[in-house]
Design an enzyme around this catalytic site. Structure first.
Site, PDB file in Angstrom:
ATOM      1  CB  SER A   1      46.970  69.057  55.465  1.00 54.28           C
ATOM      2  OG  SER A   1      46.708  68.374  54.266  1.00 54.28           O
TER       3      SER A   1
ATOM      4  CE1 TYR B   1      51.821  66.419  55.930  1.00 58.99           C
ATOM      5  CE2 TYR B   1      49.748  65.822  55.088  1.00 58.99           C
ATOM      6  CZ  TYR B   1      50.824  66.742  55.299  1.00 58.99           C
ATOM      7  OH  TYR B   1      50.417  67.876  54.650  1.00 58.99           O
TER       8      TYR B   1
END
Length: 287
Positions: A144, A157
């Site tokens: 990401s 995350y």
């Protein structure tokens, strides 16, 4: 890899979102695809839809990427069905937010098992055979932009996505001599169900002392509301999937999708160099 015709791919998190779109793009490009996901019903429905849509060669195997035995079994099912595997897409992932001191360790373990160890399990289960067959191949690990910059409230995350980027960079160096390319997918907002993933965390099903469901952390609730709109209005996953296949043939290590996110790379670089140079100055290493 110059083309995908008659190559075999294994895709995790394939029942929806980015994984489903990558599968679609591969089938349209002539590849055989083994779709895997932890949700057996959604996986079966997605595969049936793609068979009708593309007429491609696709099969399914239910797989929990956080469990090495499950991934090994999925790898065997793939080779039994299609033979040699040339393309590996470690795509399955989840999200988790919250404040330090307010995130259960079992939830931390959950996101690490999926976002990081899920990639590790895929590499360890598939790469030895990919090396052995000698025909080359390519691996795409889904990270990401959250693996390149940070924002408050999303430490779990970010931690797993930074790890995915660093792991992929190392794999690219290690596997290049055996003709296996590596890419790390680093998108920003893409239409998917990633913002819903935290509702599957271990503590989501626990009850508080009064028998009520455990409430979500306030920080996590704010992150959810912010990301929900961004994800729902993000890039179409089919557009990203086409970019992924183009990036494989172009032998790119990094795959990015958002021009507005470029500034975050520059900001991070400048922050690092500022402190780097200051530390060298303190040590007497002057220009």
């Amino acid at each position: 890899m110059d083309n995908f015709q008659n190559k075999t791919a294994f895709v995790t998190g394939a029942a929806s979102g980015i994984g489903l779109s990558i599968t679609r793009a591969l089938l349209k490009s002539g590849a055989n695809v083994m779709m895997s996901d932890i949700n057996a019903d959604a996986l079966s429905k997605a595969a049936n839809s793609l068979r009708t849509e593309t007429g491609g060669s696709v099969d399914t195997v239910t797989c929990d990427v956080g469990n090495m035995d499950s991934v090994v079994a999925a790898a065997k099912a793939t080779t039994d069905r299609f033979g040699k595997v040339h393309l590996l897409f470690n795509n399955a992932g989840v999200g988790l937010a919250g404040r330090p001191g307010n995130i259960a360790i079992k939830d931390w373990q959950w996101i690490v098992d999926i976002n990081l160890m899920g990639i590790v399990h895929g590499i360890e289960a598939f790469v030895p055979a990919m090396v052995a067959h000698g025909e080359g191949g390519h691996i795409v690990n889904t990270a990401s932009m959250a693996g390149h910059f940070t924002m408050a409230g999303m430490a779990p995350y970010h931690a797993t996505k930074f790890a995915a980027v660093g792991y992929s960079e190392t794999l690219a160096q290690e596997l290049a001599p055996v003709n296996i390319g590596v890419s790390v997918l680093c998108p920003t907002w893409v239409k998917s169900k990633i913002h819903m993933a935290a509702f599957g965390r271990p503590t989501a099903s626990e009850k508080s002392g009064n028998g009520e469901a455990t409430k979500i952390d306030g920080t996590a609730a704010k992150v959810f509301e912010m990301t929900k709109g961004l994800v729902e209005n993000g890039m179409e996953p089919d557009v990203l999937a086409d970019l992924v296949l183009k990036s494989i043939t172009a032998k790119r290590l990094y795959i990015f999708n958002d021009p507005e996110a470029r500034a975050s790379i520059d900001i991070r670089r400048d922050m690092i160099l500022k402190d780097f140079d200051a530390c060298l100055d303190d040590l007497g290493f002057k220009d």
